[in-house]
Design a protein around this motif. Sequence first.
Motif, PDB file in Angstrom:
ATOM      1  N   GLY A 176       5.413  -0.752   2.780  1.00  0.00           N
ATOM      2  CA  GLY A 176       5.890  -0.559   1.538  1.00  0.00           C
ATOM      3  C   GLY A 176       5.866   0.365   0.805  1.00  0.00           C
ATOM      4  N   ALA A 177       6.171   0.267  -0.443  1.00  0.00           N
ATOM      5  CA  ALA A 177       5.799   1.483  -1.329  1.00  0.00           C
ATOM      6  C   ALA A 177       4.313   1.855  -1.721  1.00  0.00           C
ATOM      7  CB  ALA A 177       6.585   1.455  -2.758  1.00  0.00           C
ATOM      8  N   ALA A 178       4.114   3.138  -1.740  1.00  0.00           N
ATOM      9  CA  ALA A 178       2.510   3.246  -1.756  1.00  0.00           C
ATOM     10  C   ALA A 178       2.213   3.998  -3.153  1.00  0.00           C
ATOM     11  CB  ALA A 178       2.130   4.478  -0.742  1.00  0.00           C
ATOM     12  N   GLU A 179       3.179   3.970  -3.996  1.00  0.00           N
ATOM     13  CA  GLU A 179       2.859   4.506  -5.192  1.00  0.00           C
ATOM     14  C   GLU A 179       1.565   3.814  -5.879  1.00  0.00           C
ATOM     15  OE1 GLU A 179       7.055   5.689  -4.758  1.00  0.00           O
ATOM     16  OE2 GLU A 179       5.743   3.805  -4.570  1.00  0.00           O
ATOM     17  N   GLY A 180       0.723   4.358  -6.529  1.00  0.00           N
ATOM     18  CA  GLY A 180      -0.455   3.772  -7.212  1.00  0.00           C
ATOM     19  C   GLY A 180      -1.668   3.426  -6.279  1.00  0.00           C
ATOM     20  N   GLY A 181      -1.415   3.910  -5.190  1.00  0.00           N
ATOM     21  CA  GLY A 181      -2.401   3.641  -4.048  1.00  0.00           C
ATOM     22  C   GLY A 181      -2.296   2.391  -3.496  1.00  0.00           C
ATOM     23  N   ARG A 182      -1.315   1.475  -3.531  1.00  0.00           N
ATOM     24  CA  ARG A 182      -1.386  -0.027  -3.309  1.00  0.00           C
ATOM     25  C   ARG A 182      -1.385  -0.365  -1.781  1.00  0.00           C
ATOM     26  NH1 ARG A 182       4.252  -0.919  -5.879  1.00  0.00           N
ATOM     27  NH2 ARG A 182       4.029   1.070  -7.052  1.00  0.00           N
ATOM     28  N   LEU A 183      -1.310   0.563  -1.007  1.00  0.00           N
ATOM     29  CA  LEU A 183      -1.354   0.344   0.383  1.00  0.00           C
ATOM     30  C   LEU A 183      -2.621   0.740   0.893  1.00  0.00           C
ATOM     31  CD1 LEU A 183       2.150   1.752   1.893  1.00  0.00           C
ATOM     32  CD2 LEU A 183       1.765  -0.388   0.969  1.00  0.00           C
ATOM     33  N   GLY A 184      -3.574   1.254   0.149  1.00  0.00           N
ATOM     34  CA  GLY A 184      -4.679   1.439   0.843  1.00  0.00           C
ATOM     35  C   GLY A 184      -4.915   2.499   1.758  1.00  0.00           C
ATOM     36  N   HIS A 185      -3.899   3.367   1.885  1.00  0.00           N
ATOM     37  CA  HIS A 185      -4.085   4.364   3.229  1.00  0.00           C
ATOM     38  C   HIS A 185      -4.556   5.888   2.531  1.00  0.00           C
ATOM     39  CE1 HIS A 185      -0.912   1.738   5.231  1.00  0.00           C
ATOM     40  NE2 HIS A 185      -2.041   1.351   5.103  1.00  0.00           N
ATOM     41  N   GLY A 186      -4.721   5.784   1.324  1.00  0.00           N
ATOM     42  CA  GLY A 186      -5.197   7.275   0.931  1.00  0.00           C
ATOM     43  C   GLY A 186      -3.954   8.253   0.468  1.00  0.00           C
ATOM     44  N   PRO A 187      -4.237   9.336  -0.077  1.00  0.00           N
ATOM     45  CA  PRO A 187      -3.040  10.007  -0.294  1.00  0.00           C
ATOM     46  C   PRO A 187      -2.718  10.927   0.983  1.00  0.00           C
ATOM     47  CG  PRO A 187      -5.201  11.160  -1.127  1.00  0.00           C
ATOM     48  CD  PRO A 187      -5.580   9.709  -0.571  1.00  0.00           C
ATOM     49  N   THR A 188      -1.371  11.232   0.887  1.00  0.00           N
ATOM     50  CA  THR A 188      -1.063  12.211   2.097  1.00  0.00           C
ATOM     51  C   THR A 188      -1.068  13.730   1.580  1.00  0.00           C
ATOM     52  OG1 THR A 188       1.306  11.870   1.350  1.00  0.00           O
ATOM     53  CG2 THR A 188       0.212  10.494   2.951  1.00  0.00           C
ATOM     54  N   TRP A 189      -0.540  14.453   2.421  1.00  0.00           N
ATOM     55  CA  TRP A 189      -0.324  15.952   2.070  1.00  0.00           C
ATOM     56  C   TRP A 189       0.073  16.439   0.731  1.00  0.00           C
ATOM     57  CZ3 TRP A 189      -2.532  20.219   3.783  1.00  0.00           C
ATOM     58  CH2 TRP A 189      -1.928  21.592   3.407  1.00  0.00           C
ATOM     59  N   GLY A 190      -0.535  16.939  -0.125  1.00  0.00           N
ATOM     60  CA  GLY A 190      -0.076  17.215  -1.440  1.00  0.00           C
ATOM     61  C   GLY A 190      -0.488  16.260  -2.629  1.00  0.00           C
ATOM     62  N   GLY A 191      -1.306  15.218  -2.040  1.00  0.00           N
ATOM     63  CA  GLY A 191      -1.589  14.133  -2.947  1.00  0.00           C
ATOM     64  C   GLY A 191      -0.685  12.978  -3.264  1.00  0.00           C
ATOM     65  N   ALA A 192       0.507  13.307  -2.663  1.00  0.00           N
ATOM     66  CA  ALA A 192       1.457  12.018  -2.905  1.00  0.00           C
ATOM     67  C   ALA A 192       1.622  11.104  -2.043  1.00  0.00           C
ATOM     68  CB  ALA A 192       2.944  12.784  -3.130  1.00  0.00           C
ATOM     69  N   ALA A 193       1.269   9.713  -2.069  1.00  0.00           N
ATOM     70  CA  ALA A 193       1.441   8.860  -1.113  1.00  0.00           C
ATOM     71  C   ALA A 193       2.740   8.508  -0.598  1.00  0.00           C
ATOM     72  CB  ALA A 193       0.696   7.579  -1.765  1.00  0.00           C
ATOM     73  N   ALA A 194       2.865   8.280   0.554  1.00  0.00           N
ATOM     74  CA  ALA A 194       4.232   7.916   1.128  1.00  0.00           C
ATOM     75  C   ALA A 194       4.133   6.444   1.438  1.00  0.00           C
ATOM     76  CB  ALA A 194       4.258   8.766   2.526  1.00  0.00           C
TER      77      ALA A 194
END
Length: 208
Positions: A176-194
């Motif tokens: 699902g949506a990863a904003e706020g780190g809710r998926l628990g996968h950490g940030p992706t390239w550039g610091g924005a979670a996908a």
Amino acid sequence: DDESGLVCGLVDNCSGSSKIMQVAAGDYHSLVLTSSSSSSSSSSSSSSSSSSSRCLFAFGRGAQGQLGMGDTAGRCLPTPVSFPSKVEVLKVTAGVSHTVAVTVQGKVWSWGDAGQGRLGHSKRHSRSSGYGMTSSYCCSPELVEGCVSEEHITDVAAGSVHTLFLSKAGCVFSCGAAEGGRLGHGPTWGGAAASEDVPKLISSLRTF
């Protein structure tokens, strides 16, 4: 009044010889899981056996297909959700406008608003919503894909735009949506979670 009518409808449609096992609520839809038992006897051996079956009822708003009825109409009374034969729901959870169910066999089915991958389906469910706009939703239960399809899932939880899955082996997956780190996968390239369209293992939980 309308409220008492809904309560009476719930009793008429879901009770009788059935036992209510679980309830779940989204923003505008509700779910009730029931279990009924039946017994049979054999005159030749004077023995009897019993079996149980489960039924999931949904009611409320269906604009994003969250009721699982194959359409986007609402239902004011509890209505059974159809699954393929031999599929029995063990647990169910509701997001704002999506629904996720775990079966006795450890498989996961989901339906409703498919935006940002919250259903865990690899394909997008794009439909025209008028005025040149499109929306993504699934009106009937579909199997969740990806790595959870190879796991025995025992529990699920739904947020507004994401879903979590717990396996029998103790692994946790999210989509699902990863904003706020809710998926628990950490940030992706550039610091924005996908967003994740299919469930992905939360690898950091393996250390616990």
